[in-house]
Scaffold this motif. Structure first.
Motif, PDB file in Angstrom:
ATOM      1  N   LEU A 234       2.450  -2.911 -21.631  1.00 44.30           N
ATOM      2  CA  LEU A 234       2.032  -2.795 -23.034  1.00 44.30           C
ATOM      3  C   LEU A 234       3.035  -1.955 -23.814  1.00 44.30           C
ATOM      4  O   LEU A 234       3.393  -2.274 -24.944  1.00 44.30           O
ATOM      5  CB  LEU A 234       0.654  -2.128 -23.124  1.00 44.30           C
ATOM      6  N   PHE A 235       3.465  -0.888 -23.193  1.00 36.94           N
ATOM      7  CA  PHE A 235       4.401  -0.004 -23.892  1.00 36.94           C
ATOM      8  C   PHE A 235       5.737  -0.692 -24.152  1.00 36.94           C
ATOM      9  O   PHE A 235       6.265  -0.634 -25.267  1.00 36.94           O
ATOM     10  CB  PHE A 235       4.633   1.283 -23.088  1.00 36.94           C
ATOM     11  N   HIS A 236       6.308  -1.332 -23.148  1.00 33.03           N
ATOM     12  CA  HIS A 236       7.603  -1.995 -23.325  1.00 33.03           C
ATOM     13  C   HIS A 236       7.534  -3.013 -24.455  1.00 33.03           C
ATOM     14  O   HIS A 236       8.442  -3.133 -25.267  1.00 33.03           O
ATOM     15  CB  HIS A 236       8.028  -2.711 -22.034  1.00 33.03           C
ATOM     16  N   SER A 237       6.440  -3.726 -24.470  1.00 33.02           N
ATOM     17  CA  SER A 237       6.259  -4.737 -25.504  1.00 33.02           C
ATOM     18  C   SER A 237       6.187  -4.077 -26.888  1.00 33.02           C
ATOM     19  O   SER A 237       6.836  -4.512 -27.850  1.00 33.02           O
ATOM     20  CB  SER A 237       4.985  -5.524 -25.195  1.00 33.02           C
ATOM     21  N   TYR A 238       5.396  -3.031 -26.967  1.00 32.27           N
ATOM     22  CA  TYR A 238       5.250  -2.261 -28.210  1.00 32.27           C
ATOM     23  C   TYR A 238       6.606  -1.714 -28.661  1.00 32.27           C
ATOM     24  O   TYR A 238       6.973  -1.797 -29.841  1.00 32.27           O
ATOM     25  CB  TYR A 238       4.267  -1.123 -27.949  1.00 32.27           C
ATOM     26  N   TYR A 239       7.326  -1.188 -27.718  1.00 32.22           N
ATOM     27  CA  TYR A 239       8.623  -0.574 -27.992  1.00 32.22           C
ATOM     28  C   TYR A 239       9.602  -1.591 -28.584  1.00 32.22           C
ATOM     29  O   TYR A 239      10.390  -1.281 -29.468  1.00 32.22           O
ATOM     30  CB  TYR A 239       9.184  -0.005 -26.688  1.00 32.22           C
ATOM     31  N   ASN A 240       9.529  -2.791 -28.058  1.00 34.84           N
ATOM     32  CA  ASN A 240      10.448  -3.817 -28.541  1.00 34.84           C
ATOM     33  C   ASN A 240      10.116  -4.313 -29.946  1.00 34.84           C
ATOM     34  O   ASN A 240      10.969  -4.866 -30.615  1.00 34.84           O
ATOM     35  CB  ASN A 240      10.469  -5.007 -27.575  1.00 34.84           C
ATOM     36  N   GLN A 241       8.874  -4.133 -30.347  1.00 30.14           N
ATOM     37  CA  GLN A 241       8.469  -4.659 -31.643  1.00 30.14           C
ATOM     38  C   GLN A 241       8.408  -3.591 -32.739  1.00 30.14           C
ATOM     39  O   GLN A 241       8.445  -3.902 -33.911  1.00 30.14           O
ATOM     40  CB  GLN A 241       7.090  -5.312 -31.534  1.00 30.14           C
ATOM     41  N   ASN A 242       8.234  -2.337 -32.294  1.00 31.16           N
ATOM     42  CA  ASN A 242       8.006  -1.284 -33.282  1.00 31.16           C
ATOM     43  C   ASN A 242       8.903  -0.089 -33.020  1.00 31.16           C
ATOM     44  O   ASN A 242       9.265   0.177 -31.883  1.00 31.16           O
ATOM     45  CB  ASN A 242       6.543  -0.821 -33.226  1.00 31.16           C
ATOM     46  N   ARG A 243       9.207   0.622 -34.081  1.00 27.90           N
ATOM     47  CA  ARG A 243      10.002   1.837 -33.937  1.00 27.90           C
ATOM     48  C   ARG A 243       9.105   3.050 -34.047  1.00 27.90           C
ATOM     49  O   ARG A 243       8.283   3.140 -34.950  1.00 27.90           O
ATOM     50  CB  ARG A 243      11.103   1.878 -34.988  1.00 27.90           C
ATOM     51  N   VAL A 244       9.280   3.929 -33.094  1.00 24.78           N
ATOM     52  CA  VAL A 244       8.486   5.152 -33.120  1.00 24.78           C
ATOM     53  C   VAL A 244       9.025   6.080 -34.193  1.00 24.78           C
ATOM     54  O   VAL A 244       8.279   6.634 -34.992  1.00 24.78           O
ATOM     55  CB  VAL A 244       8.527   5.846 -31.729  1.00 24.78           C
ATOM     56  N   LEU A 245      10.340   6.230 -34.213  1.00 28.11           N
ATOM     57  CA  LEU A 245      10.974   7.142 -35.167  1.00 28.11           C
ATOM     58  C   LEU A 245      11.377   6.342 -36.400  1.00 28.11           C
ATOM     59  O   LEU A 245      12.289   5.524 -36.340  1.00 28.11           O
ATOM     60  CB  LEU A 245      12.205   7.786 -34.535  1.00 28.11           C
ATOM     61  N   GLY A 246      10.672   6.579 -37.497  1.00 28.35           N
ATOM     62  CA  GLY A 246      10.961   5.824 -38.712  1.00 28.35           C
ATOM     63  C   GLY A 246      11.102   6.719 -39.925  1.00 28.35           C
ATOM     64  O   GLY A 246      11.246   7.931 -39.808  1.00 28.35           O
ATOM     65  N   ASP A 247      11.057   6.077 -41.091  1.00 31.76           N
ATOM     66  CA  ASP A 247      11.256   6.821 -42.339  1.00 31.76           C
ATOM     67  C   ASP A 247       9.986   7.535 -42.794  1.00 31.76           C
ATOM     68  O   ASP A 247      10.038   8.466 -43.584  1.00 31.76           O
ATOM     69  CB  ASP A 247      11.693   5.851 -43.454  1.00 31.76           C
ATOM     70  N   ASP A 248       8.882   7.046 -42.332  1.00 32.07           N
ATOM     71  CA  ASP A 248       7.594   7.581 -42.761  1.00 32.07           C
ATOM     72  C   ASP A 248       7.192   8.717 -41.805  1.00 32.07           C
ATOM     73  O   ASP A 248       6.839   8.468 -40.656  1.00 32.07           O
ATOM     74  CB  ASP A 248       6.577   6.429 -42.713  1.00 32.07           C
ATOM     75  N   PRO A 249       7.249   9.975 -42.269  1.00 24.96           N
ATOM     76  CA  PRO A 249       6.997  11.117 -41.378  1.00 24.96           C
ATOM     77  C   PRO A 249       5.605  11.096 -40.749  1.00 24.96           C
ATOM     78  O   PRO A 249       5.448  11.440 -39.572  1.00 24.96           O
ATOM     79  CB  PRO A 249       7.140  12.339 -42.300  1.00 24.96           C
ATOM     80  N   GLU A 250       4.630  10.672 -41.528  1.00 23.78           N
ATOM     81  CA  GLU A 250       3.268  10.672 -41.006  1.00 23.78           C
ATOM     82  C   GLU A 250       3.117   9.650 -39.881  1.00 23.78           C
ATOM     83  O   GLU A 250       2.562   9.931 -38.813  1.00 23.78           O
ATOM     84  CB  GLU A 250       2.279  10.367 -42.125  1.00 23.78           C
ATOM     85  N   LEU A 251       3.634   8.470 -40.128  1.00 20.51           N
ATOM     86  CA  LEU A 251       3.562   7.425 -39.107  1.00 20.51           C
ATOM     87  C   LEU A 251       4.368   7.835 -37.879  1.00 20.51           C
ATOM     88  O   LEU A 251       3.949   7.608 -36.735  1.00 20.51           O
ATOM     89  CB  LEU A 251       4.100   6.103 -39.682  1.00 20.51           C
ATOM     90  N   THR A 252       5.516   8.429 -38.106  1.00 20.53           N
ATOM     91  CA  THR A 252       6.336   8.893 -36.990  1.00 20.53           C
ATOM     92  C   THR A 252       5.573   9.911 -36.143  1.00 20.53           C
ATOM     93  O   THR A 252       5.570   9.832 -34.917  1.00 20.53           O
ATOM     94  CB  THR A 252       7.644   9.528 -37.517  1.00 20.53           C
ATOM     95  N   GLU A 253       4.914  10.819 -36.831  1.00 19.49           N
ATOM     96  CA  GLU A 253       4.140  11.832 -36.096  1.00 19.49           C
ATOM     97  C   GLU A 253       3.054  11.177 -35.243  1.00 19.49           C
ATOM     98  O   GLU A 253       2.875  11.492 -34.064  1.00 19.49           O
ATOM     99  CB  GLU A 253       3.494  12.818 -37.066  1.00 19.49           C
ATOM    100  N   ALA A 254       2.353  10.219 -35.857  1.00 22.88           N
ATOM    101  CA  ALA A 254       1.275   9.547 -35.139  1.00 22.88           C
ATOM    102  C   ALA A 254       1.812   8.807 -33.914  1.00 22.88           C
ATOM    103  O   ALA A 254       1.262   8.889 -32.817  1.00 22.88           O
ATOM    104  CB  ALA A 254       0.563   8.573 -36.064  1.00 22.88           C
TER     105      ALA A 254
END
Length: 560
Positions: free
Chosen positions: A513-533
């Motif tokens: 699940l994580f690998h799949s998530y990782y490939n589709q989404n970025r953890v570190l982004g421009d939105d600080p709140e989303l990044t924190e979450a």
RNA sequence: GCGCCUGUAGCUCAGUUGGAUAGAGCAACGGACUUCUAAUCCGUAGGUCCAAGGGUCGAAUCCUUGCAGGCGCGCCA
């Protein structure tokens, strides 16, 4: 149990209690409510079949029961988005997304404690495993037993049992004499004496090495002394040296024991005779044909078993009875024995013995570990203990690595034979599930490394009050949180069934699940709140992977 | 001969107190790297759950019988 799951089960309990009182049947405490995660999302986040399984007791239609449960079901502070009845009578729960955050909070508050629980309530359990005769090096089959016992002990510990790990040394009996004689003949051969080496003796390379070592220490001192006079010395020399190597090999494999129990010590303390006396006093023993028999048939064994032979010598089984009596005397609530499956014929008599000693049959749990078929590139590797041709555990660990070996041993039900292919095991590729899991951990660590470089800092000291978690709304994020929440139940299941393989399978699923998530989404982004979450989610996944790998005795590398 | 274990996709295996449309990895085929690690991901294909009966609202799972494979059947350890 995960908080969410127990809350739902609690609500169900209350709802059903009302129903049962109304019908005056079946005490609620006999009711075990199963709450599954359905395969398809249309069936909700959780589902229960409780209405179906109550049909027999209540003699009513499942749909009717389900409807009544639903009517009585409390809302639980807006826990549910909706609850519906489907199919023949399943009740499907759709959970409000924010409910999942509790799992993250619980993990991040104290990562090492997550999954730990108190099923055992501190009861003393002993796990006895490996227990290979000190007549030769450990082979790959012992390795599987070692990994299995070690991890079952870890799991029991995590589930609140007070665990002791013990190795039983079979250092008495004729096989030890055979060992001593084997060394003696090899010793004489080194001294140039023409000796015919008997077939049924230990003739592996390691015996030659031992003989050379002995020769180095004592020279030709013993060459003219009769076997009878030196046998004890030769036996002890060989036994001690081999046992020392066994300890080393286990150490290299990451397996440690709290106690090493010598069979010889039972003889020295006269424990065998005392055990037989006790059994005799209880009427479980009789004389026949000059021998002394234990009436194991009284407890379901297919025939009675000799404990003292007509020649006055006790049997191995008698020693084992004394040994298990000794274990119970040491105050263990439950004994777990891990045996090679080739000893399965022994199970019934041992269980009979335990009962004759005044314990419950369930106080001894015997786990049979099936044999390992060693392959190299799909071709079976010939193994013969007698001829001394076998691949040792040490060789396997040296070749494929400890992590891969342990993971592969544990990725199968212990009661199922295992094909272990050396070429596959050492392949650092997608053929090898251990790297799939470890890679996820390394990736997660890398995310935090980059975050640090970018000056992003995640403060988990007050994780309860983080408001950013509500940003975790993607289906895949919910799936991940749900899966993280399952971890304590996986451990509970392992401890109940004494099976470790659920953990590798769980890890694979989580990591996938994580690998799949990782490939589709970025953890570190421009939105600080989303990044924190997302960092919170990432941190929780990393901790659970690390936590689970630790139980398996497999390292969690930060870089690969 | 008797006992225990096993039989699920081409291969290796999960599926644990009986639940909704049987899953995963590998192998096969087709796609995705100027992005936080491509040891990764996405998609396609793949099944008489050994067989036959039984019982159940419902079976890969429980019962009976049979077949196949492994292991064990000592006054050895």
């Amino acid at each position: 149990m995960t908080p969410l799951r127990s809350r739902i089960i609690g609500l169900l309990h209350d709802a059903i209690k009302v129903l049962l009182y109304g019908h005056g049947q079946l005490p609620t405490n006999e009711l075990s409510i199963e709450l599954d995660i359905p395969k398809v999302p249309e069936h909700g986040d959780y589902a229960t079949n409780i209405a179906l399984s109550l049909t027999r007791h209540l003699k009513r239609k499942p749909l009717e029961i389900a409807r009544e449960i639903l009517k009585n079901l409390k809302d639980g502070n807006g826990l549910f988005q909706k609850v519906e009845i489907a199919g023949p009578g399943f009740i499907n729960f759709f959970v409000n997304p924010h409910a999942w955050h509790a799992t993250l909070v619980e993990i991040l508050r104290d990562p090492g404690a997550y999954g730990r629980q108190d099923i055992g309530r501190g009861r003393k359990v002993q796990v006895e495993f490996v227990s290979a005769n000190p007549t030769g090096p450990l082979h790959i089959g012992h390795g599987r037993g070692a990994a299995t016992g070690d991890v079952i002990a870890n799991i029991l510990q995590a589930c609140g049992f007070d665990v002791q790990r013990e190795y039983y040394i079979n250092d008495a009996g004729n096989q030890m004499d055979t060992l001593g004689r084997s060394l003696y003949y090899r010793y004489l051969q080194i001294l140039g004496q023409p000796v015919e080496f008997p077939d049924n003796h230990y003739q592996g390379q390691y015996m030659l090495d031992l003989a050379r070592d002995l020769h180095k220490e004592v020279g030709s001192r013993y060459q003219d002394i009769s076997l009878d006079e030196v046998l004890d010395l030769f036996t002890r020399f060989a036994g001690d040296r081999i046992l020392a190597e066994i300890r080393e090999d286990l150490h290299a494999f990451g397996v440690h024991f709290d106690a090493w129990f010598s069979e010889r010590s039972l003889h020295e303390q006269n424990a065998i005779a005392r055990t037989i006396e006790e059994l005799k006093a209880a009427g479980h023993v009789y004389e026949h044909d000059g021998a002394t028999w234990f009436r194991s048939t009284a407890f379901g064994d297919e025939k009675d078993r000799v404990v003292i032979r007509a020649n006055g010598m006790s049997t191995y089984f008698a020693a084992d009875l004394a040994y298990h009596r000794n274990k119970f005397e040491r105050g263990f609530h439950t004994l777990v024995d891990i045996w090679g499956a080739d000893h399965h014929g022994y199970v019934e008599r041992m269980l009979a013995g335990v009962q004759a000693l005044g314990r419950e049959r369930s106080d001894l749990r015997i786990i049979l570990v099936q044999l390992v078929n060693l392959l190299r590139g799909g071709v079976p590797v010939a193994m013969s203990t007698r001829a001394g041709e076998f691949v040792t555990l040490k060789e396997v660990v040296d070749e494929v690595g400890r992590d891969a070996a342990r993971f592969l041993f544990l990725t199968r039900r212990s009661d199922s034979p295992l094909d272990f292919d050396l070429e596959v095991a050492k392949m650092q590729s997608n053929d090898n599930p251990v790297y799939y899991v470890q890679y996820a951990h390394a990736r997660l660590c890398s995310i935090f490394e980059v975050a640090r470089e970018r000056g992003i800092h995640l403060d988990l000291s007050s994780v309860e009050s983080l408001t950013s978690l509500h940003r975790l709304t993607l289906p895949r994020e919910v799936d991940l949180m749900k899966m993280l929440g399952e971890y304590p139940d996986v451990l509970a299941n392992c401890s109940r069934s004494l099976e470790a393989h659920f953990i590798p399978y769980y890890l694979h699923e989580l990591v996938s699940l994580f690998h799949s998530y990782y490939n589709q989404n970025r953890v570190l982004g421009d939105d600080p709140e989303l990044t924190e979450a997302r960092l919170c989610l990432a941190a929780a996944i990393r901790e659970v992977i690390k936590n689970a790998l630790e139980l398996l005795g497999v390292t969690a590398p930060e870089r690969m």
